[in-house]
Design a protein around this motif. Structure first.
Motif, PDB file in Angstrom:
ATOM      1  N   PHE A 186       1.030  -1.289  -0.231  1.00 44.60           N
ATOM      2  CA  PHE A 186       0.136  -0.087  -0.018  1.00 44.60           C
ATOM      3  C   PHE A 186       0.964   1.565  -0.231  1.00 44.60           C
ATOM      4  O   PHE A 186       1.721   1.089   0.613  1.00 44.60           O
ATOM      5  CB  PHE A 186      -1.099  -0.078   1.213  1.00 44.60           C
ATOM      6  N   PHE A 233      -4.999   5.893   2.283  1.00 43.99           N
ATOM      7  CA  PHE A 233      -4.140   4.403   1.716  1.00 43.99           C
ATOM      8  C   PHE A 233      -4.286   4.274   0.401  1.00 43.99           C
ATOM      9  O   PHE A 233      -5.820   4.555  -0.268  1.00 43.99           O
ATOM     10  CB  PHE A 233      -4.033   3.478   2.173  1.00 43.99           C
ATOM     11  N   GLY A 234      -3.764   4.134  -0.679  1.00 44.26           N
ATOM     12  CA  GLY A 234      -4.381   3.129  -2.418  1.00 44.26           C
ATOM     13  C   GLY A 234      -4.560   2.110  -1.991  1.00 44.26           C
ATOM     14  O   GLY A 234      -4.877   1.284  -0.924  1.00 44.26           O
ATOM     15  N   THR A 235      -5.163   1.993  -3.062  1.00 40.50           N
ATOM     16  CA  THR A 235      -6.381   0.204  -2.730  1.00 40.50           C
ATOM     17  C   THR A 235      -5.197  -0.894  -2.982  1.00 40.50           C
ATOM     18  O   THR A 235      -5.989  -1.647  -2.887  1.00 40.50           O
ATOM     19  CB  THR A 235      -7.342   0.363  -3.565  1.00 40.50           C
TER      20      THR A 235
END
Lengths: 115, 112
Positions: free
Chosen positions: A91, A105-107
């Motif tokens: 992440f 956060f990103g995915t």
């Protein structure tokens, strides 16, 4: 609002090879931190590397290094000499320097190591 | 030194019930943050507490609340549980406003 985008849901690499995970972000702030966290199947979130936006030099931690392009708002992670233990979700995360400690956060990118 | 600890590790609740999750920060850390991670997604920020005061709140309904105790441990409370509250709840601690948060192993909540 700040956003973090990881466009690669899954990546795979041969053991001992090099792989690069991509991350882009959107912010109007000039001072911020960027992070890569690793989350193995045990679910524990582990810090891999961090980058201060004011530093032009790319951060490095052993086999892990980043390519930080502030103008392009890009923050990629390079893993050299990939090992089986590197298999995990990765992440990318962002936070501002001042204010609360909220991490955005990103995915995530699922990294598979092929023996 | 012990890392961030969370309890319980797993629990199962039914819709409408209440749940309390607990977190003990790394020794010397005064800031605790809570995150919700739904399966297949990145963690979402819920709260940050420092010196027993709320310093940040994410986009979560009022059913979610938290507090921090004098020893810097923290509780996350969720009322009137919904199926959508099923997730991994992560706690992280840090020195206040330092750049790195260290995460605990999480509590896996399943709402039936």
């Amino acid at each position: 609002a700040q956003t973090v985008t990881q466009s690669q849901p899954e990546m795979s690499v041969q053991e001992a090879e090099t792989v690069t995970l991509s991350c882009t972000y959107d912010t109007s702030e000039s001072d911020y931190y960027l992070f890569w966290y690793k989350q193995p199947p045990s679910r524990q979130m582990i810090l891999v590397i961090r980058q201060e936006a004011y530093k032009q030099q790319n951060a490095t931690e052993n086999r892990f290094s980043v390519n930080f392009q502030k103008a392009a708002k890009s923050f990629s992670l390079k893993i050299s000499d990939s090992q089986l233990g590197d298999a995990a979700m990765y992440f990318c995360a962002y936070r501002i320097v001042f204010g609360n400690e909220k991490l955005t956060f990103g995915t995530g990118t699922r990294l598979t190591i092929i023996p | 030194d012990a890392g961030v600890t969370q309890s319980p590790t797993h629990l199962i609740k039914t819709r409408g019930q209440h749940v309390t999750l607990r977190c003990s920060p790394i020794s010397g850390h005064k800031s605790v943050s809570w995150y919700q991670q739904v399966l297949g997604q990145g963690p979402q920020f819920i709260f940050q507490y420092y010196e027993k005061e709320e310093r940040g709140r994410g986009n979560f309904p009022d059913r979610f609340s938290a507090r921090q105790f004098p020893n810097y441990s923290s509780e996350l409370n969720v009322n009137a549980l919904l199926l959508g509250d099923s997730a991994l709840y992560l706690c992280a601690s840090s020195w206040y406003n330092q750049e790195t948060q260290y995460f605990g192993p999480g509590t896996r909540l399943l709402v039936l």
